[in-house]
Write an enzyme that holds these catalytic residues in place. Structure first.
Site, PDB file in Angstrom:
ATOM      1  N   SER A   1       0.850  -1.182   0.000  1.00 14.17           N
ATOM      2  CA  SER A   1       0.000   0.000   0.000  1.00 14.17           C
ATOM      3  C   SER A   1       0.890   1.238   0.000  1.00 14.17           C
ATOM      4  CB  SER A   1      -0.903  -0.002   1.242  1.00 14.17           C
ATOM      5  OG  SER A   1      -1.729   1.133   1.281  1.00 14.17           O
TER       6      SER A   1
ATOM      7  N   LYS B   1      -1.140  -0.883  -4.407  1.00 12.44           N
ATOM      8  CA  LYS B   1      -2.356  -0.167  -4.021  1.00 12.44           C
ATOM      9  C   LYS B   1      -1.995   1.287  -3.765  1.00 12.44           C
ATOM     10  CE  LYS B   1      -4.373  -0.541   0.145  1.00 12.44           C
ATOM     11  NZ  LYS B   1      -5.183  -1.136   1.235  1.00 12.44           N
TER      12      LYS B   1
ATOM     13  N   LYS C   1      -3.161   4.985  -2.424  1.00 14.37           N
ATOM     14  CA  LYS C   1      -4.125   5.790  -1.692  1.00 14.37           C
ATOM     15  C   LYS C   1      -4.518   6.983  -2.571  1.00 14.37           C
ATOM     16  CE  LYS C   1      -4.017   3.537   2.293  1.00 14.37           C
ATOM     17  NZ  LYS C   1      -5.207   2.955   2.949  1.00 14.37           N
TER      18      LYS C   1
ATOM     19  N   ASP D   1      -7.310   2.952  -3.205  1.00 16.16           N
ATOM     20  CA  ASP D   1      -8.021   2.940  -1.927  1.00 16.16           C
ATOM     21  C   ASP D   1      -8.347   4.371  -1.549  1.00 16.16           C
ATOM     22  OD1 ASP D   1      -9.013   2.554   0.602  1.00 16.16           O
ATOM     23  OD2 ASP D   1      -7.128   1.863   1.483  1.00 16.16           O
TER      24      ASP D   1
ATOM     25  N   GLU E   1     -11.314   0.741  -3.657  1.00 13.53           N
ATOM     26  CA  GLU E   1     -11.630   0.327  -2.289  1.00 13.53           C
ATOM     27  C   GLU E   1     -12.265   1.472  -1.504  1.00 13.53           C
ATOM     28  OE1 GLU E   1      -9.176  -1.274   1.668  1.00 13.53           O
ATOM     29  OE2 GLU E   1      -8.175  -1.099  -0.285  1.00 13.53           O
TER      30      GLU E   1
ATOM     31  N   ASP F   1     -14.276  -1.942   2.583  1.00 10.27           N
ATOM     32  CA  ASP F   1     -13.336  -2.119   3.693  1.00 10.27           C
ATOM     33  C   ASP F   1     -14.036  -1.728   4.986  1.00 10.27           C
ATOM     34  OD1 ASP F   1     -11.328  -1.923   5.606  1.00 10.27           O
ATOM     35  OD2 ASP F   1     -10.067  -0.563   4.484  1.00 10.27           O
TER      36      ASP F   1
ATOM     37  N   LYS G   1     -10.094  -7.369   7.096  1.00 10.79           N
ATOM     38  CA  LYS G   1      -9.122  -7.029   8.123  1.00 10.79           C
ATOM     39  C   LYS G   1      -9.610  -7.627   9.431  1.00 10.79           C
ATOM     40  CE  LYS G   1      -7.596  -2.693   6.000  1.00 10.79           C
ATOM     41  NZ  LYS G   1      -7.685  -1.213   6.066  1.00 10.79           N
TER      42      LYS G   1
ATOM     43  N   GLY H   1      -4.213  -4.769   5.368  1.00  6.70           N
ATOM     44  CA  GLY H   1      -3.205  -4.564   6.411  1.00  6.70           C
ATOM     45  C   GLY H   1      -3.453  -3.283   7.175  1.00  6.70           C
TER      46      GLY H   1
END
Length: 377
Positions: free
Chosen positions: A139, A165, A167, A192, A217, A242, A266, A294
């Protein structure tokens, strides 16, 4: 395990881990990671649990300061009052109290680890893992410039990470994604949003369809399940949830409403690894792919996540990264990437333990709660 195996007590320890580099998301920037660790000591073994609550109530209402109080005053005394080392009894014993799934999950993790170490079974065996290793994903936080992002992603790809991934947030989305796709071609790429958008941004988010992403996400708020269903109808990019998925029941509801076609699991967010397995089973029953998210875990949580990521329904690479992604020196033997994968530990329980010297060096506070302490009124 003998019937006489009982809990002697539980240690609550807060540690502060320096991060390799600042990690920025729409929730803010982290330079250190405060972690609550639990050590459950029984007659036959001891087990470790890790609470993934953040320092502030940003990702979730739960945060480190509140979790420490709740664990000390309510949850740990309730479990010690039972004194039997049975992870299946943790959730029912704590059901009286609302919320605090991350704290409950950490306590269940510690009891489960102690139980498995006593019986010689690994986390992977207990959860139903079917793979000896899992693909590594990373990430990548929001950065100062897109050029810096491109350089950073290139470094992770050189290290062998199989999935990237990114952000994203308003003002940091289309251009970073375009640059990464142009620079690295057909890599496995997803984004995400950490709930940074609203349904009014649907037309803007549709522009991400051009980049052949694995998924987007949690684009909308965690309670906006119906809005996610509407957004999913407008996008070609698969919507993954999520923060909205807090239990197996929540997962079933979201899937039934069409709010997602992929689920990020998660363990801390859903209340522990046993509930995480139930979320997995619900998704598999509905034909919905899942992957393991994570929360900047230490080697303890990272090892447990590797076991979770080895379940049969985990068909997408997760956030199972090397220790070096976040920490110069982990609490345990470092988790490493070999040939783009992370090995699932095979030793009893988590298969790893903290290094005592390293643990003491980063400890902020520690308290031993013996089995004879009574439940707070």
């Amino acid at each position: 395990m003998a019937e006489g195996n009982r809990l002697r007590g539980i240690e609550v320890r807060q540690v502060r881990m320096p991060l390799v580099s600042p990690f920025r998301t729409s929730f803010g920037t982290q330079t250190t990671k405060d972690v609550i660790l639990l050590r459950a000591v029984s007659d036959e073994a001891e087990g470790w649990g890790e609470c993934v609550a953040g320092s502030d109530p940003l990702y979730a209402p739960e945060y480190v300061g509140a979790a420490l109080l709740t664990l000390r005053d309510y949850f740990i005394p309730a479990i010690l009052d039972q004194s039997i080392v049975d992870p299946a009894l943790v959730a029912p014993a704590l059901d009286l109290w609302k919320g605090y799934r991350m704290s409950k999950g950490a306590l269940e993790m510690a009891i489960l680890d102690a139980r498995l170490r006593a019986t010689g079974q690994s986390f992977g065996e207990a959860l139903g893992a079917v793979h000896a290793r899992v693909p590594a994903g990373v990430s990548v936080g929001i950065m100062n410039t897109v050029d810096e992002l491109v350089e950073t992603v290139g470094g992770y790809l050189d290290e062998g990470y199989q999935r990237i991934k990114l952000k994203i947030e308003p003002g940091w989305d289309l251009e970073p994604v375009r640059r990464i796709r142009d620079a690295f071609g057909a890599i496995q790429l997803q984004v995400d949003a950490n709930a940074a958008y609203t349904l009014g941004d649907a037309n803007h988010l549709r522009k991400l369809d051009a980049f052949d992403l694995l998924l987007i996400e949690q684009p909308l708020g965690d309670e906006d399940v119906l809005a996610h269903a509407e957004l999913a109808r407008r996008l070609e990019t698969p919507v993954c949830l999520d923060e909205s998925i807090t239990s197996a029941r929540a997962a079933a509801d979201a899937i039934s409403l069409g709010a997602c076609s992929i689920v990020n699991i998660k363990a801390g967010r859903v209340g522990g690894y046993l509930e995480a397995r139930r979320v997995h089973d619900v998704c598999v029953a509905h034909g919905v792919p899942v992957w393991c998210g994570g929360m900047v875990e230490t080697g303890l949580g990272r090892s447990a996540n590797a076991a979770l990521a080895a379940l049969p329904g985990m068909t997408l690479p997760g956030d199972v990264s090397a220790s070096s992604r976040f920490y110069t020196e982990d609490l345990t033997e470092p988790v490493v990437i070999e040939d783009g994968h992370v090995a699932v530990p095979t030793g009893p329980g988590l298969g790893v333990v903290p290094d005592a010297g390293r643990l003491d060096a980063v400890t902020v506070s520690s308290e031993w709660i013996p089995a004879n302490r009574r439940l707070a009124s």
